[in-house]
Design a protein around this motif. Structure first.
Motif, PDB file in Angstrom:
ATOM      1  N   GLU A 104      39.304 111.459 -43.039  1.00  0.00           N
ATOM      2  CA  GLU A 104      40.132 110.371 -42.545  1.00  0.00           C
ATOM      3  C   GLU A 104      41.196 110.962 -41.628  1.00  0.00           C
ATOM      4  O   GLU A 104      41.732 112.030 -41.904  1.00  0.00           O
ATOM      5  N   ILE A 105      41.488 110.256 -40.557  1.00  0.00           N
ATOM      6  CA  ILE A 105      42.541 110.642 -39.623  1.00  0.00           C
ATOM      7  C   ILE A 105      43.724 109.720 -39.859  1.00  0.00           C
ATOM      8  O   ILE A 105      43.564 108.499 -39.879  1.00  0.00           O
ATOM      9  N   GLU A 144      37.776 108.295 -25.219  1.00  0.00           N
ATOM     10  CA  GLU A 144      37.042 109.492 -25.630  1.00  0.00           C
ATOM     11  C   GLU A 144      35.705 109.174 -26.299  1.00  0.00           C
ATOM     12  O   GLU A 144      35.006 110.079 -26.753  1.00  0.00           O
ATOM     13  N   GLY A 145      35.353 107.886 -26.390  1.00  0.00           N
ATOM     14  CA  GLY A 145      34.076 107.492 -26.985  1.00  0.00           C
ATOM     15  C   GLY A 145      34.030 107.658 -28.497  1.00  0.00           C
ATOM     16  O   GLY A 145      32.968 107.892 -29.070  1.00  0.00           O
ATOM     17  N   ILE A 146      35.176 107.522 -29.138  1.00  0.00           N
ATOM     18  CA  ILE A 146      35.266 107.661 -30.588  1.00  0.00           C
ATOM     19  C   ILE A 146      35.316 106.263 -31.202  1.00  0.00           C
ATOM     20  O   ILE A 146      36.179 105.464 -30.876  1.00  0.00           O
ATOM     21  N   ASN A 147      34.381 105.987 -32.095  1.00  0.00           N
ATOM     22  CA  ASN A 147      34.249 104.671 -32.699  1.00  0.00           C
ATOM     23  C   ASN A 147      35.013 104.592 -34.017  1.00  0.00           C
ATOM     24  O   ASN A 147      34.816 105.421 -34.908  1.00  0.00           O
ATOM     25  N   ILE A 148      35.875 103.607 -34.137  1.00  0.00           N
ATOM     26  CA  ILE A 148      36.607 103.364 -35.376  1.00  0.00           C
ATOM     27  C   ILE A 148      35.698 102.568 -36.307  1.00  0.00           C
ATOM     28  O   ILE A 148      35.268 101.476 -35.977  1.00  0.00           O
ATOM     29  N   ARG A 149      35.425 103.132 -37.475  1.00  0.00           N
ATOM     30  CA  ARG A 149      34.528 102.489 -38.435  1.00  0.00           C
ATOM     31  C   ARG A 149      35.299 101.661 -39.465  1.00  0.00           C
ATOM     32  O   ARG A 149      34.793 100.688 -39.997  1.00  0.00           O
ATOM     33  N   SER A 150      36.532 102.074 -39.769  1.00  0.00           N
ATOM     34  CA  SER A 150      37.381 101.354 -40.713  1.00  0.00           C
ATOM     35  C   SER A 150      38.807 101.832 -40.494  1.00  0.00           C
ATOM     36  O   SER A 150      39.017 102.937 -39.991  1.00  0.00           O
ATOM     37  N   LEU A 151      39.786 100.967 -40.850  1.00  0.00           N
ATOM     38  CA  LEU A 151      41.173 101.390 -40.695  1.00  0.00           C
ATOM     39  C   LEU A 151      42.069 100.656 -41.657  1.00  0.00           C
ATOM     40  O   LEU A 151      41.738  99.589 -42.159  1.00  0.00           O
ATOM     41  N   THR A 152      43.210 101.273 -41.909  1.00  0.00           N
ATOM     42  CA  THR A 152      44.306 100.614 -42.612  1.00  0.00           C
ATOM     43  C   THR A 152      45.581 100.960 -41.856  1.00  0.00           C
ATOM     44  O   THR A 152      45.720 102.053 -41.313  1.00  0.00           O
ATOM     45  N   SER A 203      45.659 104.817 -40.786  1.00  0.00           N
ATOM     46  CA  SER A 203      44.596 105.667 -41.331  1.00  0.00           C
ATOM     47  C   SER A 203      43.267 105.173 -40.795  1.00  0.00           C
ATOM     48  O   SER A 203      42.954 103.987 -40.887  1.00  0.00           O
ATOM     49  N   LEU A 204      42.509 106.097 -40.235  1.00  0.00           N
ATOM     50  CA  LEU A 204      41.273 105.757 -39.533  1.00  0.00           C
ATOM     51  C   LEU A 204      40.073 106.512 -40.090  1.00  0.00           C
ATOM     52  O   LEU A 204      40.156 107.720 -40.343  1.00  0.00           O
ATOM     53  N   LEU A 205      38.983 105.814 -40.237  1.00  0.00           N
ATOM     54  CA  LEU A 205      37.692 106.442 -40.473  1.00  0.00           C
ATOM     55  C   LEU A 205      36.955 106.289 -39.145  1.00  0.00           C
ATOM     56  O   LEU A 205      36.705 105.157 -38.700  1.00  0.00           O
ATOM     57  N   VAL A 206      36.677 107.413 -38.503  1.00  0.00           N
ATOM     58  CA  VAL A 206      36.046 107.385 -37.185  1.00  0.00           C
ATOM     59  C   VAL A 206      34.746 108.174 -37.221  1.00  0.00           C
ATOM     60  O   VAL A 206      34.529 108.999 -38.114  1.00  0.00           O
TER      61      VAL A 206
END
Length: 143
Positions: free
Chosen positions: A4-5, A26-34, A46-49
């Motif tokens: 997690e970032i 940058e072509g980074i896909n966010i899969r979930s966040l809070t 907080s990011l799940l990428v």
């Protein structure tokens, strides 16, 4: 294991959007966040990428206060009571949860519970003993 970032930022939409714009570029896909408000107008995003190493590098290079933390991804039934059943198994394993959030992977109709815990290695050991399925990070990131 999944990562997690977390980005410490001023709780303003422009700061939130600056992070998402950079990840998009940058072509980074966010899969979930809070997004959690901490105090005095500051918060933690907080990011799940899909590319955590790249996201950490890019966000750091752009002077963001960023951290990368290992999280545990568990398979959860996508049905009423699915979370309750999983939480009973986690409790039986004696796992302390610092924070948690979910992700649904629509391609495979898979629900995922992501956990931040104080000691990842010990938590994994206890979960495995209790036959709780830990998911591969590639599946969690959606690669």
């Amino acid at each position: 294991m999944a990562f997690e970032i977390s980005v410490f930022l001023e709780n303003k939409i422009t700061h939130f959007e600056a992070v998402t714009a950079l990840l998009k570029k940058e072509g980074i896909n966010i899969r979930s966040l809070t997004l959690n408000n901490m105090a005095h107008g500051w918060g933690v995003l907080s990011l799940l990428v899909d590319k955590p190493d790249k996201a950490y590098k890019v966000l750091s290079e752009h002077r963001n206060s960023v951290a990368m933390k290992e999280v545990i991804a568990l398979e959860m039934k996508d049905e009423a009571g699915g979370l309750d059943e999983l939480l009973m198994n986690i409790a039986r394993a004696g796992i302390h949860i610092e924070s948690a959030y979910t992700r649904l992977i629509s391609e495979s109709n898979l629900a995922v519970l992501l956990l931040e815990v104080p000691d990842v290695l010990e938590a994994v050991r206890r979960l495995e003993i209790n036959h709780v399925k830990i998911l591969d990070d590639k599946l969690v990131y959606g690669k």
